[in-house]
Every structure is written in C-alpha cells, then in structure tokens.
Write a protein that holds these residues in place. Sequence first.
Motif, PDB file in Angstrom:
ATOM      1  N   CYS A   1      -2.454   1.504   6.270  1.00  0.00           N
ATOM      2  CA  CYS A   1      -2.125   0.253   5.571  1.00  0.00           C
ATOM      3  C   CYS A   1      -2.881  -0.932   6.165  1.00  0.00           C
TER       4      CYS A   1
ATOM      5  N   HIS B   1       0.812  -1.214   0.000  1.00  0.00           N
ATOM      6  CA  HIS B   1       0.000   0.000   0.000  1.00  0.00           C
ATOM      7  C   HIS B   1       0.855   1.279   0.000  1.00  0.00           C
ATOM      8  N   CYS B   2       1.950   1.262   0.779  1.00  0.00           N
ATOM      9  CA  CYS B   2       2.789   2.473   0.842  1.00  0.00           C
ATOM     10  C   CYS B   2       4.205   2.251   0.337  1.00  0.00           C
TER      11      CYS B   2
ATOM     12  N   ALA C   1      -6.301  -0.732   4.712  1.00  0.00           N
ATOM     13  CA  ALA C   1      -6.257  -1.117   3.300  1.00  0.00           C
ATOM     14  C   ALA C   1      -6.101  -2.632   3.158  1.00  0.00           C
ATOM     15  N   TYR C   2      -5.251  -3.191   4.013  1.00  0.00           N
ATOM     16  CA  TYR C   2      -5.058  -4.647   3.980  1.00  0.00           C
ATOM     17  C   TYR C   2      -6.349  -5.380   4.367  1.00  0.00           C
TER      18      TYR C   2
ATOM     19  N   HIS D   1       1.820  -5.934   5.653  1.00  0.00           N
ATOM     20  CA  HIS D   1       1.769  -4.478   5.524  1.00  0.00           C
ATOM     21  C   HIS D   1       2.771  -3.897   6.523  1.00  0.00           C
TER      22      HIS D   1
END
Length: 224
Positions: free
Chosen positions: A47, A22-23, A50-51, A41
């Motif tokens: 994150c 994600h980042c 998002a995960y 993550h």
Amino acid sequence: MSTNYYSSYEQERKNAPKQCPHCGEPINQDLSSYGSKVRHHCGSQACRKAYSRANILERKHQARRDARQRILAYGNRWLDLDQRRSLMTMTQMVMDANFDTGHQIAEQIVQIIESQRCKHDRISVLIENAALAKRRADEAQAHNRDMEAQYKHRIAELESELVLLQLLQGSIDKIAAEQLDKQADPIPQEPEPEEEDEDRNAVLATLALAGIEPYTGGQDDSEE
C-alpha cells in the motif's frame, strides 16, 4: 501562522479517508485527540508503494496542467488566434506522445519560439532605430542645405554692399582731391569797384562853389 496550520490540520482530519484506498483496511478511526496523524494508507509495503505511485502520478498530472496553463498564457499574450491554436495543438501532440516528459518538451519548444520572437523584436527595434536615425540625418542635411543657401545669399548681399561702398568711397576720394587742388591754387579775384559816395560828392561840389579846395592830406606839407 499557527492559526493557519491548525485550520489546515483540521481540514485534513475532516477529509481523512476511513479505509485504505488500496486494500480497504480501516484507517483513521480515532482522530479525536489533538496531534493524531492522518494516514493515507494502512502502512503495508504494497500500500505504501501504491500510495507513492499515486502521488507521483498526481504530481505528474499537476505538472502537465501547469505547463499547459503557462503555454496557453504565453499564447494569449504574444500570439494571434491562429498561432495560438497551432501552439496548443502542437502542445497536445507532444504531451500525448510522451506522458513523462512531453510537457517539458512542449515548454522547451515555447522557449525556442520565444527566443526567436525576441530576436525578431530586437531586429525590428534595430530597423526602427536605423530608420529614425536616417530620417534625422536627412532632416539635418536638409537643414544644412537651407542654412548654406541662406549664408550664400547673405554673402552675395554683403559683396554687393561692399562693391557699392567701394564705389562711394572712390567718389568721395575724388571729390576730396578736387577740393584740395582748388585750395592749393586759389584763383585771384579782381577788386570790386568802390561805390560812389553821394555825400562826399555833395561836399566837394559845395566846396568848389565856395572856392575852397578840398583837403587831400598833402597841403600842410607843401605850406611848410
């Protein structure tokens, strides 16, 4: 079991991402020591969310794929080609209309179809059983009619034999009565004439020539 767990852990370490999806933060850089946890993550709140969303989305996709496979398996087992095509088209339309619950709605529709199919099958079984029972009843009635005809024919034969026996019995009784009447009043029989004794006649002739009277049984009484 421990061997399978170790193999799964080794496979997870081998496929572990080297950076946060994600980042882009580097992760899982040192997994050489046993027991090192694989990270998916970087650990930041954004994150992690998002995960989590990605996991939920993947589980949703998997649930949709599983539902589609179950519906297809049902169609392959119970439906013909045209019905199966219609079912899968309906499934796709429902799943496209609602991503979150479309697959559940599609499976509920299949359950309704299955309940109706089972009901129709039960009705078919009942119809078949009723037809079988009617056929057996007809066969039983036909058998009973045949047996009744045979019994009536045999009864007629026995009645004819009984009439014949009664006639014979009447004749026998009549003959027996006549015989009894004859024995009760016997017809007197005339004595048969005695046959002439040729030897006696010859003796009498000889005695007559000699002047001797034949003995008649009463001469001694007269001399006395």
